[in-house]
Design a protein around this motif. Structure first.
Motif, PDB file in Angstrom:
ATOM      1  N   VAL A   1      86.029  34.433  48.601  1.00 47.23           N
ATOM      2  CA  VAL A   1      86.105  34.363  47.139  1.00 47.23           C
ATOM      3  C   VAL A   1      85.220  33.244  46.612  1.00 47.23           C
ATOM      4  CG1 VAL A   1      87.633  33.862  45.194  1.00 47.23           C
ATOM      5  CG2 VAL A   1      88.394  35.403  47.003  1.00 47.23           C
ATOM      6  N   ALA A   2      85.203  32.107  47.310  1.00 49.56           N
ATOM      7  CA  ALA A   2      84.395  30.976  46.854  1.00 49.56           C
ATOM      8  C   ALA A   2      82.906  31.298  46.910  1.00 49.56           C
ATOM      9  CB  ALA A   2      84.703  29.742  47.690  1.00 49.56           C
TER      10      ALA A   2
ATOM     11  N   ASN B   1      81.351  34.293  47.127  1.00 54.03           N
ATOM     12  CA  ASN B   1      80.983  35.372  46.202  1.00 54.03           C
ATOM     13  C   ASN B   1      81.107  34.925  44.748  1.00 54.03           C
ATOM     14  OD1 ASN B   1      80.630  36.875  48.464  1.00 54.03           O
ATOM     15  ND2 ASN B   1      82.188  38.402  48.019  1.00 54.03           N
ATOM     16  N   GLY B   2      82.068  34.052  44.474  1.00 50.28           N
ATOM     17  CA  GLY B   2      82.199  33.523  43.126  1.00 50.28           C
ATOM     18  C   GLY B   2      80.990  32.702  42.722  1.00 50.28           C
TER      19      GLY B   2
ATOM     20  N   MET C   1      78.222  35.172  41.914  1.00 48.03           N
ATOM     21  CA  MET C   1      78.434  35.801  40.604  1.00 48.03           C
ATOM     22  C   MET C   1      78.155  34.819  39.468  1.00 48.03           C
ATOM     23  SD  MET C   1      81.721  38.360  41.058  1.00 48.03           S
ATOM     24  CE  MET C   1      82.825  37.143  41.772  1.00 48.03           C
ATOM     25  N   ALA C   2      78.574  33.585  39.646  1.00 50.64           N
ATOM     26  CA  ALA C   2      78.319  32.588  38.601  1.00 50.64           C
ATOM     27  C   ALA C   2      76.826  32.336  38.438  1.00 50.64           C
ATOM     28  CB  ALA C   2      79.043  31.289  38.952  1.00 50.64           C
TER      29      ALA C   2
ATOM     30  N   SER D   1      75.162  35.480  36.844  1.00 53.76           N
ATOM     31  CA  SER D   1      75.618  35.763  35.482  1.00 53.76           C
ATOM     32  C   SER D   1      74.758  35.060  34.437  1.00 53.76           C
ATOM     33  CB  SER D   1      77.078  35.344  35.323  1.00 53.76           C
ATOM     34  OG  SER D   1      77.222  33.940  35.501  1.00 53.76           O
TER      35      SER D   1
ATOM     36  N   VAL E   1      76.588  41.004  39.469  1.00 51.19           N
ATOM     37  CA  VAL E   1      77.955  40.507  39.300  1.00 51.19           C
ATOM     38  C   VAL E   1      78.971  41.603  39.637  1.00 51.19           C
ATOM     39  CG1 VAL E   1      79.644  39.700  37.608  1.00 51.19           C
ATOM     40  CG2 VAL E   1      77.349  38.733  37.625  1.00 51.19           C
TER      41      VAL E   1
ATOM     42  N   THR F   1      78.811  42.359  43.490  1.00 52.39           N
ATOM     43  CA  THR F   1      79.409  41.294  44.300  1.00 52.39           C
ATOM     44  C   THR F   1      80.929  41.309  44.173  1.00 52.39           C
ATOM     45  OG1 THR F   1      77.432  39.951  43.929  1.00 52.39           O
ATOM     46  CG2 THR F   1      79.366  38.823  44.801  1.00 52.39           C
ATOM     47  N   LEU F   2      81.428  41.576  42.977  1.00 52.70           N
ATOM     48  CA  LEU F   2      82.875  41.691  42.779  1.00 52.70           C
ATOM     49  C   LEU F   2      83.439  42.841  43.606  1.00 52.70           C
ATOM     50  CD1 LEU F   2      85.451  40.830  41.281  1.00 52.70           C
ATOM     51  CD2 LEU F   2      84.797  42.401  39.438  1.00 52.70           C
TER      52      LEU F   2
ATOM     53  N   THR G   1      83.685  41.962  47.242  1.00 49.91           N
ATOM     54  CA  THR G   1      84.855  41.123  47.512  1.00 49.91           C
ATOM     55  C   THR G   1      86.108  41.981  47.633  1.00 49.91           C
ATOM     56  OG1 THR G   1      83.836  39.344  46.228  1.00 49.91           O
ATOM     57  CG2 THR G   1      86.179  39.136  46.703  1.00 49.91           C
TER      58      THR G   1
END
Length: 339
Positions: A275-276, A278-279, A282-283, A286, A304, A307-308, A311
């Motif tokens: 999660v970290a 991929n987050g 995405m950040a 974005s 984004v 990638t979500l 996950t």
């Protein structure tokens, strides 16, 4: 999905540039398309009957909604007759010879060949016309040309190029994914030593591009040459996370990878890093949403979403599919080294 967006979609709607382009495209067309045609019976295009058929074809093409306007040999000759009454007493060959001179920019040589067996049709197409795809429009235009007794020798122009480009984008997208899935199958089996686990991994990887393209179609986001690579990037993120899960399960289970408890424990240990990472991706991507260039915005949104989905496929779908068949519970060993 729309793999064949109009060129004007590369410019932000509502801006003065886009409004001007839309106005020109709507009224007269903005995308050039060219056909080199010849009479199906081999007659010269200066023949009276051939010119009559060509003029009828000209009118038929202009009545077709995607076509803005048409430039053809009969139109040029009619303009000559309109400007000079004496031109009616000259032969068409004499008129073309005069039009080939520098005083008229050599226009005759640009519209008809020296042997007068081939002529050029120049169309300005409406890019914003979306009722049919470009390939369908091209087939319709060619059928009109054949209907009036002509054969298409060469097709060119930017409109035709865009049609070819959309086909290449789709072909490369699907062929690239197919090749990747084949390679991923062997890599997955090498790590898992299980056809069942390998098949589940393939299903999870396949979910990523399918769901991404589904979202793109639902949100009506054009799949252009810039946003298309987003699916490959999303697959790469998903594969990386799945391989980490797979390696961890193998270390926990001592190669007995069919036990549900090992997958559950692997997910418990690895969900935070997945999660970290991929987050962060995405950040980072974005930020493209703030771009003033629409294709870059679409690329950022696609990355984004992809990638979500990678996950979700790694942490939810993969363990859920493995859990369909749960063998008896086993004691899970502790790992001394941290991940």
């Amino acid at each position: 999905i729309n793999p064949d967006p109009p060129l004007l979609s590369y410019f932000k709607a509502g801006t003065p540039l886009r409004m001007g382009l839309d106005f020109v495209d709507t009224h007269w067309g903005s995308c050039p398309l060219k056909f080199v045609i010849a009479d199906s019976q081999g007659r010269k295009v200066t023949d009276k009957k051939v010119l009559a058929s060509l003029w009828e074809l000209h009118g038929e093409l202009e009545r077709y909604e995607p076509v803005g306007n048409v430039l053809s040999l009969p139109l040029i000759l009619k303009q000559v007759y309109h400007e000079s009454k004496l031109a009616r007493f000259a032969t068409k060959e004499r008129i073309l010879k005069v039009l080939s001179g520098p005083d008229y920019g050599g226009i005759a040589d640009q519209i008809v060949t020296k042997d007068r067996t081939k002529t050029l049709l120049i169309l300005r197409m409406r890019s914003l016309y979306q009722k049919e795809s470009r390939s369908e429009v091209l087939e319709r235009l060619k059928s009109m040309i054949y209907q009036y007794g002509f054969e298409v020798e060469i097709t060119g122009g930017f409109y035709y190029l865009q049609s070819c480009l959309s086909k290449i984008v789709l072909a490369s997208l699907w062929s690239g994914m197919l090749q990747f899935l084949i390679v991923f199958f062997f890599m997955g089996y090498f790590l898992s030593r299980s056809f069942r686990v390998t098949f589940i991994l393939l299903v999870c990887v396949f979910v990523i591009p399918v769901s991404l393209l589904g979202f793109i179609g639902f949100l009506k986001i054009p799949l252009d040459i810039i946003s298309a690579p987003a699916s490959s990037l999303a697959i790469g993120m998903g594969v990386d996370a799945m391989f980490h899960v797979l390696i961890l399960v193998r270390r926990l289970s001592k190669n007995n990878m069919s036990q549900w408890e090992f997958w559950q424990e692997a997910r418990r240990r690895i969900w935070k890093p997945v999660v970290a990472s991929n987050g962060i991706v995405m950040a980072g991507y974005s930020i493209f949403v703030l771009s003033f260039f629409p294709p870059t915005q679409r690329f950022g949104i696609s990355v984004v979403i992809g990638t979500l989905m990678s996950t979700v496929a790694t942490l939810v779908i993969l363990p859920a599919l493995v859990a369909i068949r749960r063998p008896a519970a086993l004691e899970i060993p502790e790992l001394n080294d941290s991940l």
